[in-house]
Write a protein that holds these residues in place. Structure first.
Motif, PDB file in Angstrom:
ATOM      1  N   GLN A 294       0.842  -1.191   0.000  1.00  0.00           N
ATOM      2  CA  GLN A 294       0.000   0.000   0.000  1.00  0.00           C
ATOM      3  C   GLN A 294       0.880   1.246   0.000  1.00  0.00           C
ATOM      4  N   HIS A 295       0.746   2.052  -1.041  1.00  0.00           N
ATOM      5  CA  HIS A 295       1.473   3.329  -1.100  1.00  0.00           C
ATOM      6  C   HIS A 295       0.849   4.287  -0.088  1.00  0.00           C
ATOM      7  N   THR A 296       1.701   4.965   0.679  1.00  0.00           N
ATOM      8  CA  THR A 296       1.213   5.906   1.682  1.00  0.00           C
ATOM      9  C   THR A 296       1.938   7.239   1.574  1.00  0.00           C
ATOM     10  N   ILE A 297       1.262   8.293   2.001  1.00  0.00           N
ATOM     11  CA  ILE A 297       1.843   9.627   2.069  1.00  0.00           C
ATOM     12  C   ILE A 297       1.800  10.083   3.521  1.00  0.00           C
ATOM     13  N   LYS A 298       2.951  10.448   4.060  1.00  0.00           N
ATOM     14  CA  LYS A 298       3.015  10.925   5.444  1.00  0.00           C
ATOM     15  C   LYS A 298       2.457  12.342   5.521  1.00  0.00           C
ATOM     16  N   LEU A 299       1.700  12.594   6.570  1.00  0.00           N
ATOM     17  CA  LEU A 299       1.111  13.912   6.802  1.00  0.00           C
ATOM     18  C   LEU A 299       1.847  14.608   7.938  1.00  0.00           C
ATOM     19  N   GLU A 300       2.111  15.893   7.757  1.00  0.00           N
ATOM     20  CA  GLU A 300       2.675  16.730   8.804  1.00  0.00           C
ATOM     21  C   GLU A 300       1.761  17.926   9.000  1.00  0.00           C
ATOM     22  N   GLY A 301       1.375  18.173  10.237  1.00  0.00           N
ATOM     23  CA  GLY A 301       0.498  19.296  10.533  1.00  0.00           C
ATOM     24  C   GLY A 301       0.940  20.017  11.778  1.00  0.00           C
ATOM     25  N   ALA A 302       0.755  21.338  11.799  1.00  0.00           N
ATOM     26  CA  ALA A 302       1.123  22.151  12.960  1.00  0.00           C
ATOM     27  C   ALA A 302      -0.040  23.051  13.329  1.00  0.00           C
ATOM     28  N   ARG A 303      -0.258  23.207  14.630  1.00  0.00           N
ATOM     29  CA  ARG A 303      -1.310  24.099  15.109  1.00  0.00           C
ATOM     30  C   ARG A 303      -0.744  25.017  16.187  1.00  0.00           C
ATOM     31  N   ILE A 304      -1.454  26.120  16.436  1.00  0.00           N
ATOM     32  CA  ILE A 304      -1.053  27.046  17.498  1.00  0.00           C
ATOM     33  C   ILE A 304      -1.395  26.414  18.838  1.00  0.00           C
ATOM     34  N   SER A 305      -0.388  26.332  19.708  1.00  0.00           N
ATOM     35  CA  SER A 305      -0.611  25.772  21.039  1.00  0.00           C
ATOM     36  C   SER A 305      -0.757  26.857  22.098  1.00  0.00           C
ATOM     37  N   GLY A 306      -0.507  28.104  21.728  1.00  0.00           N
ATOM     38  CA  GLY A 306      -0.603  29.206  22.666  1.00  0.00           C
ATOM     39  C   GLY A 306       0.366  30.308  22.273  1.00  0.00           C
ATOM     40  N   TYR A 307       0.695  31.148  23.268  1.00  0.00           N
ATOM     41  CA  TYR A 307       1.599  32.275  23.043  1.00  0.00           C
ATOM     42  C   TYR A 307       2.664  32.261  24.131  1.00  0.00           C
ATOM     43  N   GLU A 308       3.827  32.798  23.811  1.00  0.00           N
ATOM     44  CA  GLU A 308       4.967  32.647  24.708  1.00  0.00           C
ATOM     45  C   GLU A 308       5.688  33.963  24.923  1.00  0.00           C
ATOM     46  N   THR A 309       6.152  34.139  26.154  1.00  0.00           N
ATOM     47  CA  THR A 309       7.021  35.268  26.500  1.00  0.00           C
ATOM     48  C   THR A 309       8.271  34.701  27.173  1.00  0.00           C
ATOM     49  N   MET A 310       9.409  35.290  26.854  1.00  0.00           N
ATOM     50  CA  MET A 310      10.700  34.758  27.294  1.00  0.00           C
ATOM     51  C   MET A 310      11.491  35.806  28.064  1.00  0.00           C
ATOM     52  N   SER A 311      12.192  35.352  29.100  1.00  0.00           N
ATOM     53  CA  SER A 311      13.169  36.186  29.807  1.00  0.00           C
ATOM     54  C   SER A 311      14.445  35.375  29.988  1.00  0.00           C
ATOM     55  N   PHE A 312      15.575  36.077  30.065  1.00  0.00           N
ATOM     56  CA  PHE A 312      16.853  35.393  30.235  1.00  0.00           C
ATOM     57  C   PHE A 312      17.732  36.225  31.158  1.00  0.00           C
ATOM     58  N   THR A 313      18.209  35.596  32.223  1.00  0.00           N
ATOM     59  CA  THR A 313      19.101  36.286  33.147  1.00  0.00           C
ATOM     60  C   THR A 313      20.338  35.435  33.394  1.00  0.00           C
ATOM     61  N   GLY A 314      21.433  36.088  33.753  1.00  0.00           N
ATOM     62  CA  GLY A 314      22.684  35.394  34.013  1.00  0.00           C
ATOM     63  C   GLY A 314      23.056  35.444  35.486  1.00  0.00           C
ATOM     64  N   ILE A 315      23.554  34.308  35.997  1.00  0.00           N
ATOM     65  CA  ILE A 315      23.952  34.217  37.407  1.00  0.00           C
ATOM     66  C   ILE A 315      25.455  33.956  37.490  1.00  0.00           C
ATOM     67  N   ARG A 316      26.128  34.794  38.290  1.00  0.00           N
ATOM     68  CA  ARG A 316      27.567  34.606  38.541  1.00  0.00           C
ATOM     69  C   ARG A 316      27.847  34.425  40.027  1.00  0.00           C
TER      70      ARG A 316
END
Length: 461
Positions: A294-316
């Motif tokens: 059986q010949h098959t075609i793979k499906l790839e799908g993406a949906r919005i899972s939400g929204y993101e905010t990022m912060s980055f800090t350094g520790i010494r």
């Protein structure tokens, strides 16, 4: 062209990654019959499919395409690009087609261009779902109609057949939507009647260009495929292929190093042999291909899972670094408590938001599997806040701001000063996507799910 062999020139692992014109010229000197190159990948995550945008810059892609279009026109051989625009979405195919048209006009190259679109209509897929013609691949379970409707975009991953059909229709340049990496290199030699075993194995080895050589940065490779096997040769004279470097590529992105599924069947290299013909050329024989029932075609799908905010800090601070996991656990608890007190929101998969704390320089990549011991000299703390809307994600990240700047461990008598990497400290990343389809759809016609348009040379708008 020698009727008993086809030479496939693969200049790089991905269009836009760059290569030297000299290596392409070398491939032409060696008698290349076709140029094949991948244009995308899922390696960089679902964003590019979900948003329909490429990860490569237009300038870098145009630079590579100009060299390849000139080479194809000079040698009178086809140029094939698969998974255009990173994800193979229709917008990616159209984006690369626009770049190509501009170059052809500037260079006065009269080449016929075929575009193959691979996005799938949800209504059709739901119809096939109702016919029990869509099946999950591990580890996914059965698909439902709601998941299909929730996808921002869905592509089908074509095999060689739509590309071959475009070549037979007279295309000099084929710009394909989502395709298996191997199909791009396999289409032309299969069209010329070479056996599927050597063709698919050679295509797998060359899919990433010079990665199958002793110097992956040196450029591409040339595969010469015949009825008994194939040879692999680097295009850079200073690089080499060895039996180990060639055989090792079967380990790349495969669950089984001996068997690899394509839409039309399965490549089996269990009994393949790898022989050094010289100090830089390798010959491979005894590869076989098992056609699928059986010949098959793979499906790839993406949906919005939400929204993101990022912060980055350094520790010494050495005291925090000596207790970094306790500090991270404290940050987790204090942030959760303060968000609940201030915004009335709850954290967790079923709550109003989620957040992730990653300790770069400590264990951000391997987590508990990291074998390193002892404190690091410095650690970067990445906070990712995920919510159903951007405002909520940012509000949580802002509550974390003073904690990521001055949070002490429980035994510290002073407030430490940490260092944000950016100002403002919070970066809104916008919509975040997730892959939700890892399924195949049965098809009796390998070209039916794809739409091809051929524009003859001189007939472009």
């Amino acid at each position: 062209m020698n009727d008993t062999a086809v030479r496939v020139l693969v200049p790089t692992g991905m269009i836009g990654a760059g290569f030297t014109p000299e290596t392409v010229a070398r491939g032409l000197e060696l008698g290349a019959d076709v140029i094949a190159v991948d244009g995308g990948s899922t390696d960089s995550g679902p964003y590019y499919l979900g948003s329909g945008t490429p990860k490569t810059s237009a300038a870098a892609v145009a630079r590579d395409m100009r060299i390849l279009l000139r080479a194809a026109a000079q040698a009178g051989i086809p140029l094939i690009v698969g998974s255009c625009g990173t994800s193979g979405a229709d917008s990616g195919v159209d984006w690369l087609a626009g770049i190509t048209d501009g170059i052809l006009a500037e260079e006065d190259l009269r080449l016929t261009v075929a575009t193959i679109h691979s996005e799938q209509e949800p209504a059709y897929l739901k119809e096939r779902l109702g016919q029990n013609a869509i099946h999950p691949l591990p580890p996914h379970g059965p698909l439902d109609a709601a998941t299909i409707d929730g996808c921002a975009r869905i592509v089908g991953m074509m095999g060689h057949e739509p590309i071959e059909a475009a070549l037979r229709a007279g295309a000099d340049v084929v710009l394909a939507g989502r395709a298996t990496d191997t199909a791009v290199a396999a289409a032309f030699p299969l069209m010329k009647g070479l056996p599927a075993g050597p063709v698919w194995h050679a295509s797998k080895i060359v899919e990433c260009g010079g990665q199958c050589t002793t110097n992956p940065r040196s450029g591409g490779v040339l595969a010469t495929i015949d009825h008994d096997g194939f040879t692999i040769e680097p295009l850079d004279p200073t690089a080499a292929c060895t039996p180990a470097s060639v055989a090792a590529h079967m380990l790349y992105e495969t669950a089984d190093p001996f068997r690899m599924r394509e839409p039309a069947g399965t490549l089996d290299v269990t009994h393949a042999t790898y022989e050094a013909l010289s100090d830089r050329i390798v010959r491979v024989t005894d590869s076989v291909f098992e056609p699928a029932e059986q010949h098959t075609i793979k499906l790839e799908g993406a949906r919005i899972s939400g929204y993101e905010t990022m912060s980055f800090t350094g520790i010494r601070d050495p005291h925090i670094l000596a207790n970094i996991e306790h500090w991270a656990a404290l940050l987790d608890k204090v942030l959760t408590d303060r968000v609940h007190q201030t915004l009335g929101l709850s954290a967790g998969p079923d709550g109003d938001y989620e957040f992730d704390i990653r300790l770069y320089g400590h264990n951000a990549i391997l987590a508990d599997l990291d074998p390193a011991t002892g404190p690091a000299r410095e650690v970067g703390v990445l906070l990712l806040v995920h919510a159903a809307d951007q405002a909520t994600a940012t509000a949580v990240a802002k509550i974390a701001n003073p904690l990521m700047l001055h949070l002490p461990t429980v035994d510290m008598a002073y407030l430490p000063s940490l260092a944000f990497a950016t100002s403002p400290a919070e970066t809104e990343r916008g919509a975040v996507y997730e892959f939700v389809l890892n399924h195949v759809v049965d098809t009796d016609d390998p070209t039916a799910l794809f739409r091809t348009e051929i524009r003859k040379a001189g007939n472009r708008a």
